[in-house]
Write an enzyme that holds these catalytic residues in place. Sequence first.
Site, PDB file in Angstrom:
ATOM      1  N   ASP A 245       0.849  -1.197   0.000  1.00  0.00           N
ATOM      2  CA  ASP A 245       0.000   0.000   0.000  1.00  0.00           C
ATOM      3  C   ASP A 245       0.881   1.242   0.000  1.00  0.00           C
ATOM      4  O   ASP A 245       0.704   2.165  -0.802  1.00  0.00           O
ATOM      5  CB  ASP A 245      -0.909  -0.027   1.241  1.00  0.00           C
ATOM      6  CG  ASP A 245      -1.777   1.217   1.335  1.00  0.00           C
ATOM      7  OD1 ASP A 245      -2.361   1.606   0.312  1.00  0.00           O
ATOM      8  OD2 ASP A 245      -1.864   1.800   2.439  1.00  0.00           O
ATOM      9  N   ASP A 249       2.040   3.919  -3.424  1.00  0.00           N
ATOM     10  CA  ASP A 249       1.799   5.370  -3.463  1.00  0.00           C
ATOM     11  C   ASP A 249       3.109   6.110  -3.716  1.00  0.00           C
ATOM     12  O   ASP A 249       3.165   7.072  -4.487  1.00  0.00           O
ATOM     13  CB  ASP A 249       1.208   5.872  -2.133  1.00  0.00           C
ATOM     14  CG  ASP A 249      -0.320   5.976  -2.173  1.00  0.00           C
ATOM     15  OD1 ASP A 249      -0.950   5.167  -2.886  1.00  0.00           O
ATOM     16  OD2 ASP A 249      -0.874   6.853  -1.482  1.00  0.00           O
TER      17      ASP A 249
HETATM   18  C1  IPM Z   1      -5.429   1.466  -1.879  1.00  0.00           C
HETATM   19  C2  IPM Z   1      -6.130   2.303  -0.862  1.00  0.00           C
HETATM   20  C3  IPM Z   1      -6.953   1.393   0.057  1.00  0.00           C
HETATM   21  C4  IPM Z   1      -5.985   0.451   0.747  1.00  0.00           C
HETATM   22  C5  IPM Z   1      -7.820   2.130   1.075  1.00  0.00           C
HETATM   23  C6  IPM Z   1      -8.745   3.116   0.413  1.00  0.00           C
HETATM   24  C7  IPM Z   1      -8.600   1.164   1.936  1.00  0.00           C
HETATM   25  O1  IPM Z   1      -5.209   3.071  -0.145  1.00  0.00           O
HETATM   26  O2  IPM Z   1      -6.109   0.792  -2.683  1.00  0.00           O
HETATM   27  O3  IPM Z   1      -4.200   1.477  -1.908  1.00  0.00           O
HETATM   28  O4  IPM Z   1      -5.417   0.794   1.790  1.00  0.00           O
HETATM   29  O5  IPM Z   1      -5.799  -0.656   0.241  1.00  0.00           O
HETATM   30 MG    MG Z   2      -3.242   2.948  -0.868  1.00  0.00          MG
END
Ligand code: IPM
Ligand code: MG
Length: 354
Positions: A245, A249
């Site tokens: 996660d 990002d």
């Molecule tokens: C992602 C998002 C989700 C996650 C959230 C919105 C629950 O950040 O798809 O990366 O943490 O998986």
């Molecule tokens: Mg995410």
Amino acid sequence: MNILILPGDGIGPEIMAQAIRVLEKFKTEGLPITLTHGLLGGAAYDAHGHPYPDATQKLAHAADAIMLGCVGGPKYDTLPRAMRPEQGLLAIRKDLKLFANLRPAMLYPELAASSSLKPEVVAGLDIMIIRELTGDIYFGQPRGRRTNAVGEDEGYDTMHYARSEVERIARVGFETAMKRNKKLCSVDKANVLDTSILWREVVTEMGKSYPQVELSHMYVDNAAMQLVRAPKQFDVIVTGNIFGDILSDEASMLAGSIGMLPSASLDANGKGLYEPIHGSAPDIAGQNRANPIATILSMAMMMRYTFARADIAQRIETAVRSVLATGLRTGDIALPGEPVVGTQAMGDALVSAL
Ligand code: IPM
Ligand code: MG
């Protein structure tokens, strides 16, 4: 091609409208596309009192593939956790057993200047992050709130992975590496976490069956650093749910904008949910400012992974590149002073490029 459309919240409906135009275009060319429509997240809570209602669940099970916009918004922040939009997303991933999340981070040469890193560090970047999506601390029990031994309020979560869960995602990692540059980096925190010690053992063991793949292991903190220091050292990264996660990002910024990055979440049989990795951007929702490219590239992934139509996927990706080459930019990928187009105009350009 029975595709369920879940626009979700925030900018979701706007970006999905552009993706649907692309699907309609392929339909007129004779692709056997059938669309169904459903609600997920806050929109589903508003209509049905639940972020992943039964009606959506039925449609999701019936579909071959699902296109999702994004979920969440400040309006829902005060709801109990079980009713929040994000829980709808986690629930559909878990319900459909979508354990393999593929998040490519690719820098289109046309956007080299939009990355926050120097062009020479990111030029030619092409990484595939494979994130386990249905286990780890996201779903581990027990979790909750309690009063600890000294009477203080505390929150707690549990990280765990079973051997079989690591094996199946590691296999996706090795197989993906075999189709690319045969380099796999497994990311963990084996210097601290027992879960990661098992993870590393299992991945190492499986590596013996893939002698052509150059396997390495990296601690997640180092991986976070290496991604901004020298990202081109990576080909395929495989990691757990929470590390994936965070790292995905981070990797999105290498690619110029989070508005550019698609994802695929796959089960063991190629059924998939396809969504941009960005959130619902409530600050710009409804203003025709969002970048629809991540959603449209997610559709390309759908054509490639669920429908085995790499030819169509490539057409979509080529259209995106040619539109970027003409200089068209939504706000997220524009350089300071560059003219900006809206969501709709970007969709127009993509459809005509196709
Ligand atoms: C992602 C998002 C989700 C996650 C959230 C919105 C629950 O950040 O798809 O990366 O943490 O998986
Ligand atoms: Mg995410």
